[in-house]
Design an enzyme around this catalytic site. Structure first.
Site, PDB file in Angstrom:
ATOM      1  N   ASP A  13      49.152  80.026 -53.846  1.00  0.00           N
ATOM      2  CA  ASP A  13      48.311  79.405 -52.821  1.00  0.00           C
ATOM      3  C   ASP A  13      47.752  78.132 -53.452  1.00  0.00           C
ATOM      4  O   ASP A  13      47.898  77.897 -54.660  1.00  0.00           O
ATOM      5  CB  ASP A  13      47.178  80.370 -52.433  1.00  0.00           C
ATOM      6  N   SER A  14      47.069  77.337 -52.638  1.00  0.00           N
ATOM      7  CA  SER A  14      46.414  76.132 -53.162  1.00  0.00           C
ATOM      8  C   SER A  14      45.297  76.485 -54.142  1.00  0.00           C
ATOM      9  O   SER A  14      44.945  75.697 -55.001  1.00  0.00           O
ATOM     10  CB  SER A  14      45.814  75.346 -52.008  1.00  0.00           C
ATOM     11  N   TYR A  45      45.082  72.168 -49.901  1.00  0.00           N
ATOM     12  CA  TYR A  45      46.384  71.781 -49.356  1.00  0.00           C
ATOM     13  C   TYR A  45      46.243  71.383 -47.880  1.00  0.00           C
ATOM     14  O   TYR A  45      47.043  70.618 -47.369  1.00  0.00           O
ATOM     15  CB  TYR A  45      47.381  72.946 -49.433  1.00  0.00           C
ATOM     16  N   GLY A  46      45.234  71.956 -47.218  1.00  0.00           N
ATOM     17  CA  GLY A  46      45.106  71.769 -45.775  1.00  0.00           C
ATOM     18  C   GLY A  46      44.972  70.321 -45.339  1.00  0.00           C
ATOM     19  O   GLY A  46      45.261  69.987 -44.186  1.00  0.00           O
ATOM     20  N   CYS A  76      50.123  81.053 -48.605  1.00  0.00           N
ATOM     21  CA  CYS A  76      49.306  79.954 -48.085  1.00  0.00           C
ATOM     22  C   CYS A  76      49.971  79.476 -46.798  1.00  0.00           C
ATOM     23  O   CYS A  76      51.181  79.208 -46.789  1.00  0.00           O
ATOM     24  CB  CYS A  76      49.294  78.826 -49.118  1.00  0.00           C
ATOM     25  N   GLU A 156      34.153  79.303 -49.246  1.00  0.00           N
ATOM     26  CA  GLU A 156      34.082  79.167 -50.704  1.00  0.00           C
ATOM     27  C   GLU A 156      32.656  78.981 -51.190  1.00  0.00           C
ATOM     28  O   GLU A 156      32.306  79.370 -52.297  1.00  0.00           O
ATOM     29  CB  GLU A 156      34.983  78.028 -51.177  1.00  0.00           C
ATOM     30  N   CYS A 188      45.227  81.124 -41.855  1.00  0.00           N
ATOM     31  CA  CYS A 188      44.841  80.590 -43.165  1.00  0.00           C
ATOM     32  C   CYS A 188      44.450  81.789 -44.017  1.00  0.00           C
ATOM     33  O   CYS A 188      43.738  82.685 -43.543  1.00  0.00           O
ATOM     34  CB  CYS A 188      43.661  79.638 -43.029  1.00  0.00           C
ATOM     35  N   HIS A 190      42.426  82.148 -46.303  1.00  0.00           N
ATOM     36  CA  HIS A 190      40.993  82.297 -46.581  1.00  0.00           C
ATOM     37  C   HIS A 190      40.285  83.132 -45.503  1.00  0.00           C
ATOM     38  O   HIS A 190      39.254  83.742 -45.759  1.00  0.00           O
ATOM     39  CB  HIS A 190      40.292  80.922 -46.583  1.00  0.00           C
TER      40      HIS A 190
HETATM   41  N1  DGL Z   1      44.618  79.145 -48.030  1.00  0.00           N
HETATM   42  C1  DGL Z   1      45.212  77.932 -47.502  1.00  0.00           C
HETATM   43  C2  DGL Z   1      46.049  78.267 -46.268  1.00  0.00           C
HETATM   44  O1  DGL Z   1      46.369  79.416 -46.010  1.00  0.00           O
HETATM   45  C3  DGL Z   1      44.200  76.883 -47.133  1.00  0.00           C
HETATM   46  C4  DGL Z   1      43.345  76.344 -48.229  1.00  0.00           C
HETATM   47  C5  DGL Z   1      43.558  74.876 -48.469  1.00  0.00           C
HETATM   48  O2  DGL Z   1      43.381  74.042 -47.575  1.00  0.00           O
HETATM   49  O3  DGL Z   1      43.924  74.574 -49.595  1.00  0.00           O
HETATM   50  O4  DGL Z   1      46.403  77.378 -45.524  1.00  0.00           O
END
Ligand code: DGL
Length: 269
Positions: A13-14, A45-46, A76, A156, A188, A190
């Site tokens: 994941d990111s 990454y988003g 991710c 976070e 996502c 998260h």
């Molecule tokens: N956990 C990432 C996802 O599922 C998002 C977090 C990020 O933006 O880095 O898209």
């Protein structure tokens, strides 16, 4: 009797979000070892371009293969939306690859929902990947999607069940476009952390589709079908990050729901 494949499941994941998926895998398959890579040097990454995410994902996949992973799961959504087809093309002959979007699309298709919502990062939502895959596998399901980029920093920072999170959740989710949805897809990795809070915005009147658990179930099936499963013994995990701070260690605990040691792997230097 089939032999156990003791090699670890590779996933990335990111940052720490993919640990919700790692946690769901641990719950369902307690003997499976994990090699996790959180690209903390490049998060989020988003908000990155597809090109950048593709190049990061390539390098991380090679890293996990070199470390002896038996398969690679893109834990991710942003990377799944941007890089999955390309990674399959490049690495598909070497190793079994899975993303976190396909299992959820299959789940929705099997459930014959007439209207679902999808929330995720800017990258995931603007890619249109969920709409595209739903139109192929579940054409009668209407999809309403929305980028909810504040959720990641909100989670976070620990704003989970308070006035701040409540205000942000309401600002994004109380619009009329979601009025008649039967389910909300958490697009996502998260977001499983706030699944209850999302359900509460809708007065617990809809299903919140937790991709972490659905992905873990699909992964279990695939490992068994491919003779890659490990059903016995204790797991031996490694959690790598590309940049280390005590902050990541702290929040990693919240996502994996137990103490873990993060090890720095400087793959970008
Ligand atoms: N956990 C990432 C996802 O599922 C998002 C977090 C990020 O933006 O880095 O898209």
């Amino acid at each position: 009797m089939e032999r156990d494949d003791k090699r670890a499941i590779g996933l990335f994941d990111s940052g720490v979000g993919g640990l919700t998926v790692a946690h769901a895998i641990r719950q369902l398959m307690p003997s499976e070892s994990l090699i996790y890579f959180g690209d903390t040097a490049h998060l989020p990454y988003g908000d990155k371009s597809a090109e950048s995410i593709i190049s990061y994902s390539r390098r991380i996949t090679s890293f996990l293969i070199d470390k002896g992973a038996k398969m690679v799961l893109i834990a991710c959504n942003s990377a799944s939306a941007s890089a999955f087809p390309l990674l399959k093309e490049e690495f598909g002959d070497t190793i079994f690859l899975m993303d976190v979007i396909e299992p959820v699309v299959d789940y929705v298709a099997a459930g014959k929902y007439s209207k679902v919502g999808v929330i995720g990062t800017n990258r995931t939502i603007t890619s249109g990947t969920y709409e595209k895959r739903f139109s192929e596998k579940s054409p009668s399901t209407k999809v309403v999607s929305m980028a909810t980029p504040l959720f990641v920093p909100m989670i976070e920072e620990g704003f989970i069940f308070d006035d701040v999170s409540n205000a942000i959740l309401r600002a994004y989710l109380s619009g009329p476009q979601f009025d008649t949805i039967e389910a909300m897809v958490l697009g996502c990795t998260h977001y499983p952390i706030i699944r209850q809070q999302i359900a509460r915005i809708f007065n617990f009147n809809l299903e919140v589709i937790d991709s972490a658990r659905i992905v873990a179930l699909a992964l279990k099936r695939e490992l068994e079908e491919r003779g890659l499963a490990n059903r016995n013994g204790n797991p031996d995990d490694i959690f790598y990050v590309s940049d280390y701070t005590p902050y990541f260690s702290r929040i990693a605990r919240m996502f994996f729901e137990s103490d873990i040691n993060l090890e720095k792997a400087a793959i970008w230097s």
